[in-house]
Scaffold this active site. Structure first.
Site, PDB file in Angstrom:
ATOM      1  CD  GLN A   1       4.765   6.808   1.079  1.00 28.87           C
ATOM      2  OE1 GLN A   1       4.737   7.727   0.191  1.00 28.87           O
ATOM      3  NE2 GLN A   1       4.815   5.476   0.975  1.00 28.87           N
TER       4      GLN A   1
ATOM      5  CG  ASP B   1      -2.054  -0.890   1.006  1.00 23.92           C
ATOM      6  OD1 ASP B   1      -2.406  -1.364  -0.198  1.00 23.92           O
ATOM      7  OD2 ASP B   1      -2.650  -1.034   1.813  1.00 23.92           O
TER       8      ASP B   1
ATOM      9  CE  LYS C   1       0.963  19.240  28.280  1.00 27.72           C
ATOM     10  NZ  LYS C   1       1.227  19.814  29.534  1.00 27.72           N
TER      11      LYS C   1
ATOM     12  CB  THR D   1      -8.424   0.579   6.821  1.00 23.29           C
ATOM     13  OG1 THR D   1      -8.017   1.094   5.736  1.00 23.29           O
ATOM     14  CG2 THR D   1      -9.762   0.362   6.783  1.00 23.29           C
TER      15      THR D   1
END
Length: 294
Positions: free
Chosen positions: A247, A72, A174, A187
């Site tokens: 990423q 994925d 916080k 998911t």
């Protein structure tokens, strides 16, 4: 129905299994009469045949279909680059769970052949744009198919921030951070933090606090057309980060604001005709099957 002729191949680096699957896929497509275009980062792994090689951006401009071989995470990276070109994307799973890359390598030729013959379903998945600003100056921007996450980075301290939805103050919090997820990302990280599973067709965004310093803080689901704004407290002693799909990372500082909104362009995701979201949940999340099947 789309007519596929030029087909781009993208694969995750560093995996012999991915290379083997790419080799099979390349040979199958060439033998079937299709024009195969390789992403430049994987071209060196697939020598021979003198195929066209191009960047991921160029692939979005010239391909009728892009097939991603990997997990994925591989598809997430491809989605962010290709969504603006409206090119359909098909995933072959060579990773872990495979919520997005749903063709098994064991059925590679048969399943891909069905798609190329026009037997497939297509859906649109929306992405998020995130903008980091400091003193009204934009510091960085990125996009996410799964989620945008505010987190402490290397610090072990909590973040203090304020949340606004469409200009309306929601709360001061916080916590270890905040996950802002699409239905596609519900998911993923958001699920592990206690967020709800959202069907991919929903036009909504979920905000999931990470270890909030209050028992009353719960996930909130808002309309996907909402503009979200997170303001990091000036009193916060840490320099947190914004991560997109885990990423892309943008460094933040006390006083910075993060604006998140739905991206205008969407990802066109292709599935085999028997694709079923609930069946995937049963398989990947270990849900029970029918009593008669047990």
């Amino acid at each position: 129905m789309d007519h596929f002729r030029n087909i781009g191949l993208i694969g995750r680096l560093g995996s012999d299994r991915v290379v083997d699957t790419l080799q099979r896929l390349k040979r199958f497509l060439i033998d079937s009469g299709y024009t195969v275009i390789l992403e430049d980062t994987v071209a060196g792994l697939l020598p021979g045949d003198d195929l066209q090689v191009c960047s991921r951006k160029m692939m979005g401009e010239i391909c009728d279909l892009v097939i991603v071989v990997g997990g994925d995470g591989s598809l997430l990276g491809a989605a962010r680059a290709l969504c603006r070109y409206n090119v359909p994307v098909l995933g072959v799973n060579r990773g872990g769970l495979g919520f997005l890359t749903d063709i098994s390598p064991d059925e590679l030729e048969a399943r891909v052949g069905e798609v190329l013959a026009g037997h497939y379903m297509s859906e649109n998945r929306f992405l998020l744009d995130a903008f980091v600003r400091r003193d009204n100056e934009q510091l960085g921007t990125s996009e996410a198919l799964n989620e945008v996450v505010l987190h402490p980075g290397k610090s072990a301290r909590m973040i203090e921030f304020e949340l606004y939805v469409d200009g309306q103050f929601v709360y001061s919090q916080k916590s270890d951070g905040l996950i802002v997820a699409t239905p596609t990302g519900s998911t993923a990280y958001a699920l592990s933090a206690g967020g709800p599973i959202m069907h991919p067709k929903l036009d909504a965004i979920v905000l999931v606090p990470m270890s909030p310093h209050t028992l009353s803080s719960r996930p909130i689901v808002v309309d996907a057309g909402s503009e979200l704004k997170i303001v990091i407290s000036n009193q916060s002693g840490i320099y947190p980060q914004i991560s997109c799909d885990g990423q892309v990372h943008v460094a933040c500082a006390p006083g910075d604001s993060i604006t998140i909104r739905k991206k205008p362009q969407k990802l066109r995701l292709i599935h085999p005709l028997d694709h079923n979201f609930y069946a995937i949940c049963r398989s990947k999340l270990g849900w029970s099957s029918r009593l008669t099947d047990q």
